[in-house]
Design a protein around this motif. Structure first.
Motif, mmCIF file in Angstrom:
data_model
loop_
_atom_site.group_PDB
_atom_site.id
_atom_site.type_symbol
_atom_site.label_atom_id
_atom_site.label_comp_id
_atom_site.label_asym_id
_atom_site.label_seq_id
_atom_site.Cartn_x
_atom_site.Cartn_y
_atom_site.Cartn_z
ATOM 1 N N GLU A 96 -0.471 6.629 12.871
ATOM 2 C CA GLU A 96 -1.879 6.225 12.609
ATOM 3 C C GLU A 96 -2.182 5.425 11.391
ATOM 4 O O GLU A 96 -2.867 4.424 11.540
ATOM 5 N N GLU A 97 -1.688 5.825 10.505
ATOM 6 C CA GLU A 97 -1.546 5.126 9.296
ATOM 7 C C GLU A 97 -1.192 3.716 9.377
ATOM 8 O O GLU A 97 -1.685 2.676 8.962
ATOM 9 N N TYR A 98 -0.140 3.294 10.086
ATOM 10 C CA TYR A 98 0.640 2.188 10.429
ATOM 11 C C TYR A 98 -0.638 1.454 11.085
ATOM 12 O O TYR A 98 -0.714 0.238 10.679
ATOM 13 N N GLU A 99 -1.063 1.621 12.062
ATOM 14 C CA GLU A 99 -1.849 1.113 13.017
ATOM 15 C C GLU A 99 -3.340 0.779 12.409
ATOM 16 O O GLU A 99 -4.031 -0.127 12.866
ATOM 17 N N ASN A 100 -3.657 1.454 11.437
ATOM 18 C CA ASN A 100 -4.927 1.403 10.536
ATOM 19 C C ASN A 100 -4.618 0.575 9.289
ATOM 20 O O ASN A 100 -5.727 0.546 8.409
ATOM 21 N N LYS A 101 -3.413 0.310 9.191
ATOM 22 C CA LYS A 101 -3.034 -0.594 7.749
ATOM 23 C C LYS A 101 -3.828 -1.952 7.823
ATOM 24 O O LYS A 101 -4.114 -2.730 8.908
ATOM 25 N N GLY A 102 -3.876 -2.391 6.614
ATOM 26 C CA GLY A 102 -4.605 -3.971 6.409
ATOM 27 C C GLY A 102 -3.298 -5.017 6.539
ATOM 28 O O GLY A 102 -2.385 -4.553 7.442
ATOM 29 N N ASP B 250 0.879 -0.971 -0.050
ATOM 30 C CA ASP B 250 -0.022 -0.016 -0.014
ATOM 31 C C ASP B 250 0.823 1.166 0.035
ATOM 32 O O ASP B 250 1.670 1.362 0.861
ATOM 33 N N LYS C 65 0.814 11.029 12.391
ATOM 34 C CA LYS C 65 0.168 10.621 11.067
ATOM 35 C C LYS C 65 0.416 9.450 10.633
ATOM 36 O O LYS C 65 0.009 8.512 10.165
ATOM 37 N N LYS D 234 -2.452 6.711 -2.436
ATOM 38 C CA LYS D 234 -3.253 7.499 -1.291
ATOM 39 C C LYS D 234 -2.423 8.904 -0.998
ATOM 40 O O LYS D 234 -1.139 8.574 -0.803
#
Length: 604
Positions: free
Chosen positions: A399-405, A346, A396, A371
């Protein structure tokens, strides 16, 4: 009048009589005279022509001196592509005029007053002995037959306009030829634009640079041959079964000014980074690579450092001062984010400023970012000096890491916290770094901002040090700050920032970099490189498969470990000219031309 206009415009920047070479002074005057003649035949009025040229020269001179102050080098033709970006950051610079600027501007205004008394117009006849034109002269041409009136206008204005225009174009073309430049001692070393304008004068320098608005096809270029060369570099097999997350931070103006010479501060302004350079094993777990990164820009044009890192292309083969994001990238281009996306990553771009800057909103998707986050996607309350902080960027990213798939994550973050200018005071920021023997507010502000960046870097690495997922962090500066910061530090060494030797100038294009992984890889210190190689080195270091172009770069760097718009250095440590005719350097130039302008097979 055009001669006076030329010297006044130059006086904004320097004393042209003492610095601009004699032939260059003559050529500048010729250009001003031709421009005035063209304006005369366009408007039919001496007064209008000279006033237009005077105002244009005054405004350009003022703009040029501010650009020199903020960025360290003069206006070049392709800067007009960057006008939106320049305006977007202008609020944070000081526009207080110097005494010289005020005096020269007053002289320009006086010149405009003098020009008011030049009422001559083309096509009118003055009554004998009259000092001014009478009202009856206004209708002189109207009383003639249409055919005679048209012939008179053509004779007096159209033909001379065409002739002057042709002469201007031919003369400008002559000044862009190397043999003409050498014969008349015009200074043409593009990597020192400040010296170019000092020796050539503003307008001659601008005209010489017009030759680089487009990129010429390299000598000996053949598309099929280039494709065969690339095909000979087979894509590597992956050396790891688990692709790591990759986080790249290109930190605005992050540099270690000690590269210019030793100076003492009340405390270390980048203690964490220094510890990683000196003894990383005692500071963090995992693996670390550090060194100095050679970039192609100074004090500005951040997008060019992005371009070199993300594409593997070098500004050494492109016009000095050009901005590929704005001039050359209009279709999909082979770049690191697109390649990682093809391997299942991603891909995310982050920049806490306006999306319009350097056309990133248009360029990032063409490079393969899926993105993009810009200024309004961040917490706008977290600012220092009106710029969003590095700490906000770190949060930020987390946050992106913790919400990644399930896919591995690639983040490319370009910060804004340390952006110039560095004058003024701010209620949310108090500089605490002091330089011994130097009382200089901008330097204190800059070094204190670097300390904040160092703290944010440590916060990010400490977070991922505790994570189980394999993660790699790459951190580097885009360029050094301008002479507002470098000048006083060089002054401590007894060096004039306006009189740097070629070797001293090269130091102005070095910034520190590091690659850190939260797992075991080879650790190396003091590995110097250039921005165009860094992504390929990253791919090799973590064991990802290198594509054809990356494989070529990894092979090429064995012979030439550093190449930028500023320098070319071979493996033996020899400094070579960028115009070297070595076959492998020429091969790189041809391959880059193919990648940038002709490649439609982006899957390679």
């Amino acid at each position: 009048m055009p001669i006076a206009i030329f010297y006044l415009m130059e006086y904004y920047l320097h004393n042209p009589l003492g610095e601009v070479r004699p032939k260059a002074q003559l050529f500048n005057i010729i250009l001003f005279e031709l421009a005035a003649a063209i304006l005369l035949f366009l408007t039919g009025s001496v007064r209008a022509a000279l006033r237009i040229e005077t105002v244009a020269a005054m405004l350009y001179g003022l703009a040029n001196i501010y650009v020199m102050r903020f960025r360290g080098h003069p206006i070049v033709p392709w800067d007009f592509y960057s006008l939106k970006t320049a305006v977007s950051v202008a609020d944070n610079y000081s526009f207080t005029p110097t005494r010289r600027m005020v005096v020269v501007t007053i002289a320009f205004l006086l010149l405009l007053v003098v020009e008011h008394w030049l009422p001559m117009r083309i096509g009118r006849r003055s009554p004998a002995g009259a000092g001014r034109y009478s009202e009856t002269d206004v209708v002189y041409c109207e009383r003639q037959s249409p055919g005679r009136a048209f012939a008179r206008i053509a004779l007096l204005r159209v033909l001379p306009l065409a002739l002057c225009s042709v002469v201007l174009v031919v003369f400008a073309g002559m000044m862009q030829r190397e043999d003409f430049q050498s014969r008349h001692r015009l200074y043409n070393k593009l990597f020192v634009p400040g010296t170019m304008i000092r020796y050539n004068g503003t307008v001659v320098n601008f005209v010489m640079n017009l030759a680089f608005l487009s990129v010429d096809t390299p000598q000996g270029y053949d598309k099929a041959t280039v494709e065969d060369t690339l095909a000979s570099y087979e894509t590597d097999e992956p050396q790891t079964e688990e692709f790591p997350n990759i986080i790249v931070i290109m930190n605005e103006a992050f540099s270690d000014m000690a590269v210019l010479g030793d100076f003492e501060t009340n405390r270390d302004y980048m203690p964490f980074f220094h510890s990683l350079q000196q003894n990383p094993d005692s500071v963090v777990s995992g693996s670390t690579v550090t060194g100095m990164l050679n970039v192609s820009v100074l004090g500005g044009n951040t997008a060019n450092s992005e371009f070199e890192f993300l594409t593997g292309n070098t500004m050494a083969f492109l016009p000095q001062g050009s901005v590929p994001y704005q001039q050359y990238i209009h279709d999909e281009i082979l770049a690191l984010p697109g390649y990682l996306y093809s391997m299942g990553y991603d891909t995310v771009a982050m920049h806490p400023w306006r999306a319009s800057g350097w056309e990133r909103k248009e360029v990032y998707p063409l490079m393969g970012f899926q993105k993009c986050y810009f200024k309004n996607d961040f917490d706008l309350s977290r600012t220092v000096r009106e710029y969003l902080t590095d700490d906000a960027c770190v949060d930020k990213i987390i946050e992106e890491y913790e919400n990644k798939g399930d896919n591995p994550l690639f983040v490319f973050n370009v910060t804004m916290q340390n952006h110039g200018g560095y004058k003024g005071s701010f209620p949310d920021f108090t500089p605490e770094i002091k330089v011994n023997g130097l009382d200089n507010g901008p330097v204190e502000q800059y070094l204190s901002l670097i300390e904040l960046s160092d703290q944010s870097l440590e916060k990010l690495i400490r977070y991922f040090e505790a994570q189980e997922e394999k993660t790699v962090i790459v951190f580097f500066g885009d360029h050094q700050p301008n002479d507002v910061i470098a000048g006083p530090i060089l002054g401590l060494q007894g060096i004039d920032s306006n009189q740097l030797t070629e070797e001293q100038m090269k130091l102005r294009y070095e910034v520190p970099y590091l690659m850190w992984a939260n797992y075991e890889l080879d650790s190396k210190q003091q590995i110097d490189t250039s921005a165009n190689y860094l992504a390929a080195q990253l791919v090799e270091w973590v064991g990802l498969p290198a594509n054809n172009y990356q494989s070529f770069l990894l092979d090429f760097m064995q012979e030439y470990p550093i190449i930028s718009a500023m320098r070319l250095k071979d493996a033996a440590g020899n400094e070579l000219g960028l115009d070297t005719s070595e076959n492998d350097v020429a091969a790189y130039r041809r391959i880059q031309y193919y990648q940038l302008f002709e490649d439609t097979g982006k899957e390679k």
